[in-house]
Design an enzyme around this catalytic site. Structure first.
Site, PDB file in Angstrom:
ATOM      1  N   HIS A 340       0.855  -1.183   0.000  1.00 43.71           N
ATOM      2  CA  HIS A 340       0.000   0.000   0.000  1.00 43.71           C
ATOM      3  C   HIS A 340       0.890   1.231   0.000  1.00 43.71           C
ATOM      4  O   HIS A 340       1.841   1.314   0.776  1.00 43.71           O
ATOM      5  CB  HIS A 340      -0.899  -0.007   1.245  1.00 43.71           C
ATOM      6  CG  HIS A 340      -1.766   1.213   1.382  1.00 43.71           C
ATOM      7  ND1 HIS A 340      -1.751   2.026   2.488  1.00 43.71           N
ATOM      8  CD2 HIS A 340      -2.671   1.758   0.536  1.00 43.71           C
ATOM      9  CE1 HIS A 340      -2.607   3.019   2.314  1.00 43.71           C
ATOM     10  NE2 HIS A 340      -3.185   2.877   1.139  1.00 43.71           N
ATOM     11  N   SER A 341       0.606   2.196  -0.891  1.00 44.64           N
ATOM     12  CA  SER A 341       1.284   3.475  -0.874  1.00 44.64           C
ATOM     13  C   SER A 341       2.803   3.292  -1.007  1.00 44.64           C
ATOM     14  O   SER A 341       3.260   2.622  -1.931  1.00 44.64           O
ATOM     15  CB  SER A 341       0.875   4.201   0.408  1.00 44.64           C
ATOM     16  OG  SER A 341       1.375   5.504   0.461  1.00 44.64           O
ATOM     17  N   LEU A 342       3.581   3.850  -0.074  1.00 50.45           N
ATOM     18  CA  LEU A 342       5.042   3.728  -0.142  1.00 50.45           C
ATOM     19  C   LEU A 342       5.482   2.259  -0.093  1.00 50.45           C
ATOM     20  O   LEU A 342       6.499   1.883  -0.678  1.00 50.45           O
ATOM     21  CB  LEU A 342       5.703   4.513   1.006  1.00 50.45           C
ATOM     22  CG  LEU A 342       7.231   4.538   1.029  1.00 50.45           C
ATOM     23  CD1 LEU A 342       7.797   5.289  -0.164  1.00 50.45           C
ATOM     24  CD2 LEU A 342       7.745   5.165   2.315  1.00 50.45           C
TER      25      LEU A 342
END
Length: 689
Positions: A340-342
């Site tokens: 998720h995300s980074l």
């Protein structure tokens, strides 16, 4: 150790509370159920184990009373219960140990009307008093609890717990029937509690989930463990709803999702103390929030902390994989990874730096990697001749420079080789133009220099931070990225285009899934095909069709286009134009009756209206987006909810944190995982590939 079931015979639920009893009525033993205590923000909540876990614990309790310590795996093997100490311990991650209780008697709590179990020893006292009362038919029994509270068994249906009111002269007062009485219940079947049904024992696939910035993963500031628990629960309900046939034929068990936490090990390096010293005292909360979350992005772009992060993620995924195989020796399924995300960027960088098997390497298209080969120095000669610098061929040959080594060169390296400024600039310019047009060559990393010009990253097309990327112990089947900034980071690193022939060395599948209002998410496909404008794939709604407001919006758009083209010969055709399915998968389901009805209307408008969806289909799923996802589409967009479309900005943050409870996301993950095993959904969803 084999566990013989020595539990007392269980009464049918109806007999748990006997009807109005005659003198000397028949006593039935109470059926125990096992609970554990969950503490959130100092609030205690007693949660029942699933029926199968409780039976397993009861069986072990019956068999192992005299043993030192029996350990029973529960919750799909993610928690161990130590019977002797009555503790529930997390297996794969760190978590506070929970108290476990074998529960038979309960009283209603003060605050939220939830039933709380009495301690096991006091429950035994209550049960004994109840047994005597039933057998002798002598009620109005009064008992005193360990903390001097009074319980009265008035009759089988009415049992009450009196809470004494504290008085100033406590030492004088005796426990009396003061205070508000609380209801007392015997047996779990008499309290309003939902007992979980449990999980299938068979695990078909393992997925590691890596979190993004900060310790909190969603809008409610919950940890990665809680969010992955949600994701797993949604996956169980999606399996029941969409893989029923495969479940009945016992082809499908479940998918295990395990969280990977890297934030805590990064922030335990002492960097938080250093940051604390330099953080200004004003707007305290905001600054601490930034230090705890947004700074993770900067840490990842620093070679020192990037190394800590990639080491933590890889070693944690390897540790979890090993531990999982130890605990599930019969597991033969594949492993996928999700970020998720980074977290997705960290995984992407790790995956681009995995070493493929030499055999597989041969099959990979040459354009995707600069490979070392005996003719490498010849290639360098050609390059130097092209740049009219053939006089330096001997220098490069002496230094054993092949094409790959040349592309790793920095200005400092060329200077050390004695190449003058003019030719240096020509070579560096050539390197930068060639690497920009290609995807990175995995495992090419610059030695960290004190040059101070670290940010040029001329060696790697990706401009990845210089780090030693560890190897994973397995080859992931699929990589899922949720709300991912990979596209943005690649662009910032100087990658203009991803070679269509490039695929991740050890992972054949890659899906980039995002919410339309997610401010952190970026697309990948336009980097592979920059010359063509096309939409991402719309993720089918898990209940089929599109969400109503999207269909309405599309229907009106189609109708206005047809109006402009004067295609509407009648009101009926106008209605057809409005309700026409944009995706042929829906059209294919039209009934024969509809086909007959259409045959009676004017032919010309219909043939034209039917062509549009086919074109849509060709444009979307049939676009060749290279080998990054094995030739299949990569970008998938979730359908926003009606309320979200009112104000995009209001729901932007929620859009970035919505994936954990998104049925549509979970269903795509399950569909793609099971497709690799040749198992399909009961009914294909409209618009899916």
């Amino acid at each position: 150790s084999p566990m013989s079931a020595q539990e007392p015979p269980r009464p049918p639920p109806a007999a748990a509370e006997p009807p109005e009893l005659e003198p000397g009525g028949r006593y039935e033993t109470v059926a125990p159920h096992w609970f554990y205590c969950k503490v959130t923000d100092t609030r205690e909540r007693w949660v029942p184990f699933s029926a199968q876990d409780s039976e397993r614990l009861e069986e072990a309790h019956g068999a192992g009373k005299d043993q030192d310590d029996v350990v029973v795996p529960t919750s799909g093997g993610r928690y161990d219960v130590h019977l002797r100490t009555r503790q529930r311990v997390a297996v794969y991650w760190e978590e506070e140990v929970s108290e476990v209780r074998r529960c038979t008697w309960f009283y209603k709590g003060d605050k939220d009307n939830k039933y709380i179990p009495y301690s096991e020893s006091f429950s035994e006292e209550l049960e004994e008093a109840y047994m005597i009362a039933v057998t002798l038919d002598e009620w109005k029994k009064k008992l005193e609890s360990p903390n001097r509270e009074v319980i009265i068994l008035h009759n089988p249906k009415l049992m009450v717990h009196y809470h004494p009111v504290a008085s100033s002269d406590d030492w004088v007062s005796t426990p009396t029937e003061q205070g508000r009485p609380r209801t007392v219940k015997r047996g779990v079947e008499n309290i309003a509690v939902e007992i979980p049904s449990g999980e299938p024992l068979q695990i078909d696939h393992l997925v590691f989930v890596v979190h993004g910035i900060g310790p909190a993963c969603d809008i409610r500031f919950r940890s990665i463990v809680q969010c992955v628990n949600d994701f797993r629960n949604v996956s169980l309900s999606m399996l029941q709803a969409h893989f029923k046939k495969a479940q009945e034929q016992q082809q499908v068990g479940r998918v295990e999702f395990l969280p990977v936490n890297w934030h805590s090990s990064l922030h335990s390096t002492g960097v938080d103390v250093d940051l604390e010293r330099i953080t200004l005292p004003s707007i305290n909360r905001l600054r601490h929030f930034i230090n705890d979350t947004i700074l993770d992005v900067f840490f990842y772009n620093s070679s020192t902390y990037c190394q800590t992060i990639v080491d933590t993620v890889a070693s944690e995924m390897n540790r979890l994989h090993q531990l999982f195989l130890q605990r599930n020796p019969q597991f033969t399924g594949g492993v996928s990874i999700a970020g998720h995300s980074l977290g997705s960027l960290i995984l992407f960088d790790l995956l681009t730096n995995q070493k493929a098997d030499p055999k597989e390497d041969e099959h990979r298209t040459q354009g995707s990697r600069a490979t070392l080969c005996p003719g490498g120095t010849e290639e360098v000669k050609e390059i130097l001749e092209k740049l009219e610098l053939s006089e330096y061929c001997d220098v490069f040959e002496k230094e054993k420079m092949d094409r790959q080594a040349l592309f790793l060169c920095t200005e400092k390296d060329l200077k050390e080789m004695g190449i003058p400024l003019g030719p240096r600039m020509k070579i560096l310019h050539y390197i930068s133009t060639k690497t920009e047009a290609k995807v990175w060559s995995p495992s090419q990393h610059r030695r960290s220099t004190d040059d101070g010009r670290n940010c040029q990253y001329r060696d790697v097309g990706l401009g990845q931070v210089s780090a030693n990327y560890p190897q994973l112990n397995y080859k992931p089947t699929i990589f899922f990225a949720f709300g991912s900034p990979i596209g943005m980071f690649l662009t910032v690193r100087g990658v203009k285009r991803i070679d269509p022939n490039y695929s991740l060395p050890t992972c054949k599948g890659f899906f980039n899934i995002f919410h339309p209002f997610d401010p952190v998410a970026y697309r990948i496909e336009p980097m592979i095909i920059p010359d063509l404008e096309f939409e991402p794939m719309l993720l089918p709604h898990h209940k089929g069709r599109k969400r109503m407001h999207l269909e309405l919006k599309e229907g009106l758009t189609r109708m206005s286009v047809d109006l402009k083209n004067n295609l509407l010969g009648s009101l009926r055709v106008a209605w057809q134009s409005f309700t026409r399915a944009p995706v042929p998968a829906l059209e294919a389901g039209s009934t024969e009756a509809e086909a007959e009805a259409e045959a009676t209307t004017e032919k010309q408008p219909d043939t034209k209206t039917d062509e549009a969806p086919a074109a849509v289909k060709d444009e979307t799923s049939l676009i060749n987006v290279g080998r990054l996802n094995g030739g299949n589409r990569i970008d998938y967009v979730l359908q926003e909810k009606p309320i979200e479309s009112f104000n995009e900005y209001l729901f932007a943050l929620q859009g970035h944190l919505c994936y954990w409870e998104s049925e549509d996301t979970v269903l795509l993950v399950l569909k793609e995982i099971y497709q690799t095993q040749g198992i399909t959904l009961d009914q294909p969803l409209p618009g899916s590939q």
